[in-house]
Design an enzyme around this catalytic site. Structure first.
Site, PDB file in Angstrom:
ATOM      1  CG  ASP A  58      -0.334   0.020   2.516  1.00  0.00           C
ATOM      2  OD1 ASP A  58       0.909  -0.099   2.580  1.00  0.00           O
ATOM      3  OD2 ASP A  58      -1.050   0.172   3.533  1.00  0.00           O
ATOM      4  CB  SER A  59       4.581   1.713  -0.026  1.00  0.00           C
ATOM      5  OG  SER A  59       4.802   0.545  -0.802  1.00  0.00           O
ATOM      6  CG  ASP A  97       0.309  -4.044   2.085  1.00  0.00           C
ATOM      7  OD1 ASP A  97       0.070  -4.796   3.050  1.00  0.00           O
ATOM      8  OD2 ASP A  97       1.104  -3.075   2.145  1.00  0.00           O
ATOM      9  CE  LYS A 127       3.038  -5.789   3.841  1.00  0.00           C
ATOM     10  NZ  LYS A 127       2.510  -4.776   4.771  1.00  0.00           N
ATOM     11  CD  GLU A 129       0.662  -1.473   7.605  1.00  0.00           C
ATOM     12  OE1 GLU A 129       0.417  -0.662   8.536  1.00  0.00           O
ATOM     13  OE2 GLU A 129       1.164  -1.127   6.515  1.00  0.00           O
ATOM     14  CD  GLU A 197       7.993  -0.311   7.596  1.00  0.00           C
ATOM     15  OE1 GLU A 197       7.041  -1.022   7.217  1.00  0.00           O
ATOM     16  OE2 GLU A 197       8.211   0.844   7.188  1.00  0.00           O
TER      17      GLU A 197
HETATM   18  O1  KIV Z   1       3.528  -1.140   1.712  1.00  0.00           O
HETATM   19  C1  KIV Z   1       4.693  -1.563   1.682  1.00  0.00           C
HETATM   20  O2  KIV Z   1       5.469  -1.309   0.754  1.00  0.00           O
HETATM   21  C2  KIV Z   1       5.125  -2.385   2.804  1.00  0.00           C
HETATM   22  C3  KIV Z   1       6.565  -2.811   2.829  1.00  0.00           C
HETATM   23  C4  KIV Z   1       7.444  -1.688   3.178  1.00  0.00           C
HETATM   24  C5  KIV Z   1       6.775  -3.970   3.740  1.00  0.00           C
HETATM   25  O3  KIV Z   1       4.358  -2.694   3.645  1.00  0.00           O
END
Ligand code: KIV
Length: 294
Positions: A58-59, A97, A127, A129, A197
């Site tokens: 989600d970055s 994510d 994934k 969080e 992280e």
């Molecule tokens: O969203 C993302 O890119 C991440 C990674 C930094 C692990 O969660």
């Protein structure tokens, strides 16, 4: 322009990476390489570079969609990115994510969102969080629905406000215990892998000693089973340096600006296009065309 992957750029001898394959890499002591990707070209780069795991993080909210944080990105926006990455990947394990707000409300919401990532996005895993009671319960529910889950502890950007901002986690006894508890809860919930992280290396090392699933680190030192970096950070497709843990391997934004500037200069000076960039027509056809016009 063709978007069909050129077979000569793909290593046909590589077998697709699975979640069990990632576990075997840990057993064999092989380092796991993970990188983020958000579109077809970044997926092709990850494929050709031979990475093991690709995360559509989600970055992407920040790196490709221009939001100020990861909070606003929606499931529909993420799925556009995920599908583009899917089209460019053959070998790495594809992890999607789950964005903020798409899994916290209930187990049903979490499973429904994860199913969309698998059915509509082609992800092999998702994934989420955090490792508090809510995230652990959601991870357990998604795993029970048959979808592999990667957990994420330490600095969790979706809830950075609650953590006091984008800063390293686990630097007091209580905070380190919290990271350890959350990692244990996610492992116990059935996560096949975890991301640590922005955690001090020594704290990550202590938790690693109590963790059996593969751990991918970002800002957690060399003690983890693998590493992940954000595509745009590692290739320098961004303004500024980014977090302490980023190592930059290229300065592509500068190279891209220089390329577009050179193009702009050529257009303005008339140096582009030249004959070799243009199409010719048979003289007889041209004469007939002119006649027809007049
Ligand atoms: O969203 C993302 O890119 C991440 C990674 C930094 C692990 O969660």
């Amino acid at each position: 322009m063709s978007t069909r992957p050129d077979p000569s750029t793909t290593d046909a001898t590589r077998r697709p990476v699975s979640v069990t394959g990632v576990a075997r890499m840990k057993e064999r002591g092989e380092r796991i390489v993970m990188v983020t990707a958000y579109d077809f070209p970044s997926a092709r780069v990850a494929e050709r570079a031979g990475v093991d795991v690709v995360l559509v993080g989600d970055s992407g909210a920040m790196t490709v969609l221009g939001y100020d944080s990861t909070v606003p990105v929606t499931v529909d926006e993420m799925l556009v990115l995920v599908r583009a990455v899917r089209r460019g990947l053959q070998t790495p394990l594809l992890v999607g994510d789950l964005p903020f707000g798409s899994y916290e409300l209930s187990d049903e919401q979490a499973v429904a969102t994860a199913l969309r990532f698998v059915k509509e996005g082609g992800c092999e895993a998702v994934k989420l969080e955090g490792g508090g009671p809510t995230s652990a319960a959601r991870a357990r529910a998604i795993v029970a629905a048959g979808i592999p889950v990667m957990g994420h502890v330490g600095l969790t950007p979706q809830t950075a406000n609650a953590l006091g901002g984008y800063r390293a986690q686990g630097r007091t006894v209580d905070a380190a215990l919290r990271v350890a508890r959350e990692a244990a809860a996610l492992q116990e919930a059935g996560c096949f892998s975890l991301v640590f992280e922005a955690v001090p290396t020594a704290v990550a090392g202590e938790i690693m000693a109590r963790t059996t699933v593969p751990v991918i680190g970002i800002g957690a030192g060399e003690v983890t089973d693998g590493q992940v970096l954000v595509f745009h950070d590692l290739l320098g497709i961004r303004d500024g340096q980014g977090a302490r843990f980023v190592k930059r391997y290229a300065d592509l934004q500068d190279a891209m600006v220089a390329g577009v500037q050179a193009y702009a200069e050529d257009v303005r000076s008339g140096d582009y296009p030249q004959a070799e960039h243009s199409y010719a027509i048979d003289g007889q056809v041209l004469a007939e065309f002119r006649n027809a016009l007049s």
